[in-house]
Design a protein around this motif. Structure first.
Motif, mmCIF file in Angstrom:
data_model
loop_
_atom_site.group_PDB
_atom_site.id
_atom_site.type_symbol
_atom_site.label_atom_id
_atom_site.label_comp_id
_atom_site.label_asym_id
_atom_site.label_seq_id
_atom_site.Cartn_x
_atom_site.Cartn_y
_atom_site.Cartn_z
ATOM 1 N N ASP A 5 0.832 -1.213 0.000
ATOM 2 C CA ASP A 5 0.000 0.000 0.000
ATOM 3 C C ASP A 5 0.863 1.257 0.000
ATOM 4 O OD1 ASP A 5 -2.163 -1.608 0.041
ATOM 5 O OD2 ASP A 5 -2.767 -1.192 2.103
ATOM 6 N N ARG A 58 2.443 1.735 -3.428
ATOM 7 C CA ARG A 58 1.467 1.977 -4.478
ATOM 8 C C ARG A 58 1.419 3.452 -4.898
ATOM 9 N NH1 ARG A 58 -4.116 -0.978 -3.193
ATOM 10 N NH2 ARG A 58 -3.725 -2.647 -4.628
ATOM 11 N N ARG A 59 1.728 4.334 -3.948
ATOM 12 C CA ARG A 59 1.672 5.766 -4.234
ATOM 13 C C ARG A 59 2.922 6.178 -5.020
ATOM 14 N NH1 ARG A 59 -2.258 9.118 -1.285
ATOM 15 N NH2 ARG A 59 -0.662 10.196 -0.095
ATOM 16 N N VAL A 86 6.557 7.958 -2.371
ATOM 17 C CA VAL A 86 6.233 7.069 -1.253
ATOM 18 C C VAL A 86 5.995 7.788 0.079
ATOM 19 C CG1 VAL A 86 7.179 4.953 -2.182
ATOM 20 C CG2 VAL A 86 8.681 6.516 -0.989
#
Lengths: 270, 247
Positions: free
Chosen positions: A42, A45-46, A49
């Motif tokens: 998760d 995923r960005r 980070v």
């Protein structure tokens, strides 16, 4: 006949119990690994980070876990330096096997004791604090409040704590090893003046690159285990305040067991 | 021309805590700029229906569309994006206890990278001004009263520019003066900013004065009324029983 059957039943019961326990432990470890992997997924995923909100959590964790634990780790390092390092150096001077003792010291004090004792300090200080902190937030509805604002709990709470604890564990273990080894050498110098420079050189020669890499991996893993179990159990709290001490106690015990098990496995692999 | 409804619910039945379904389904369409009140006796499921309408909890059965999209089919990222548009404030308005009031307001916008730190801070101060926030914003939530905490919770939602705002028992533990200020805010949010504001509440004074629609939730069924008058004049036995119990 009846006795043989009851004995078979008793043995069957023992095997069944052992099997169930093993499956439960295996299931728990898989669930925990899944939790940590999901947290990192998760987070990764960005695009960028870290953002200001999560970076603040990371700094907070490094300061609390690392910087605030320095006095205690210094004290423990000096105690180990006095009780083990200086004693073994005295022995080396008496027996004349300085290289062997230097190897032994870097392995036992530098690689093992520094990692394990630092991990125990972190489990007691930070692991319990993380579990209580997250558990209380869960009880008060703060965690759900953030989730309802589109904030990913794994990314916001879990990953910064794991990364912060891993960095702190590694840094503190290095610091512990330096204090315990060099502190012991200087303490020994009080009894055998003029020997410290020679002994420091021997200790430095005994540290190999393979040992250093293993030390780094082990301590980063310890940090991940400590914060991972603490976050896992903290977020397991649901609605009753009685769950908070239960989950905190589980986080501490599991953290200890997993750290020792990992240490044993890594010692075997090395 | 009528705008598309923000919420479309069809026979929506929330899940009970024991895993079963509520007996009666709720069907409604909610448009922007409206104040909708969920009322009913205790045990009627106001909180459960509100959470189901906000897609906070998955329903046991029925259909729910938020912003024209089927809520049950939203993926991870779409669900997260939807949460920015559909704000939900739970009972007690829980804030993050480890950061100050102002940080609570700026944090979601920071997390979602909605601007530079200074811009976000300026926007937060503007939002607090809009809400007539009376307290200090440099204190931890534990040192604030319930009214101040609620306003901060509303402010942090408004920072994400939502179109829907769900509030569960927002008048809980506030005095009459604060209740009036809060009522004015909900009405301004609906009338001035065009939000659809849905409240689960026991505050019949607010419902009477401001509700554009009333969703009546009772153990024997659900009903929808276009305001206070149709609600009172409905003559339904369960509505009369509710008023008798409230009195």
């Amino acid at each position: 006949m009846a006795t043989a059957e009851s004995q078979a039943g008793r043995f069957g019961g023992v095997f069944g119990w052992t099997g169930r326990r093993t499956l439960r432990v295996g299931g728990y470890v898989v669930d925990l690994i899944n939790f940590v992997v999901r947290a990192f997924r998760d987070w990764a995923r960005r695009g960028r980070v870290f953002n200001r909100a999560t970076l603040q959590n990371l700094y907070g964790q490094v300061i609390f876990t690392g910087v605030d634990a320095l006095p205690l780790v210094t004290f423990l390092g000096l105690a180990v330096g006095l009780s083990i390092t200086s004693q073994m150096l005295k022995l080396a001077t008496a027996l004349g096997s300085e290289s062997d003792v230097a190897n032994l010291l870097t392995n036992i004090v530098g690689a093992e004791l520094s990692s394990i004792l630092t991990a125990i300090v972190l489990i007691g200080r930070s692991g319990s604090a993380i579990a209580v902190d997250l558990g209380s937030m869960k009880l008060r509805g703060e965690v759900e409040g953030l989730e309802l604002l589109g904030i990913n709990v794994n990314e916001f709470f879990v990953t910064p704590r794991i990364i912060g604890a891993a960095v702190a564990q590694f840094t503190l273990a290095v610091y512990f090893a330096i204090v315990a080894l060099f502190g012991g050498v200087f303490l020994n110098d009080l009894f055998t003046p003029g020997s410290s420079a020679h002994q420091l050189k021997k200790l430095a020669e005994a540290i190999g690159p393979e040992q250093t890499i293993l030390f780094m991996i082990k301590n980063l893993l310890f940090g991940i285990i400590i914060a991972g179990t603490a976050c896992y159990h903290g977020l397991k709290v649901r609605s009753s305040p009685t769950e908070l001490p239960q989950q905190t106690q589980r986080a501490i015990v599991t953290g200890l067991v997993l750290v020792f098990a990992t240490d044993g496995i890594m010692a075997l692999l090395a | 021309m009528n705008a598309a409804p923000l919420i479309e619910a069809e026979d929506l039945r929330p899940m009970r805590e024991d895993g079963g379904a509520f007996e009666h389904g709720l069907s409604c369409q909610i448009s922007a700029g409206r104040v909708i009140c969920l009322v009913g006796p205790n045990g009627g499921g106001k909180t459960a229906y509100l959470r189901a309408l906000a897609a906070v909890d998955p329903p046991a059965s029925g259909k729910l569309k938020l912003f024209g999209q089927e809520a049950s089919r939203l993926g991870f990222e779409s669900r997260r994006a939807m949460r920015l548009k559909a704000a939900f404030i739970a009972e007690g308005a829980p804030l993050l206890s480890v950061v100050t009031g102002l940080s609570n307001v700026t944090l979601p916008a920071m997390y979602h990278r909605l601007g530079h730190a200074l811009e976000i801070r300026a926007s937060a101060e503007e939002t607090l001004k809009f809400l007539n926030y009376p307290g200090r914003d440099d204190l931890l939530p534990a040192y604030l009263n319930q009214h101040e905490r609620l306003l901060l919770a509303i402010a942090r939602c408004l920072m994400l520019s939502p179109q829907l705002m769900f509030l569960d028992e927002p008048f809980h533990m506030t005095d009459s003066a604060c209740r009036q200020r809060e009522s004015d805010i909900y009405v301004r949010l609906a009338r001035e900013r065009g939000l659809a504001v849905l409240l689960a509440t026991h505050n019949l004074g607010f419902v009477k004065r401001y509700a554009d629609e009333i969703l009546f939730l009772h153990p024997s069924g659900t009903a929808r009324f276009a305001g206070w008058k149709p609600f009172v004049d409905s003559g339904r036995a369960e509505v009369n029983a509710f008023f008798d119990a409230a009195a």
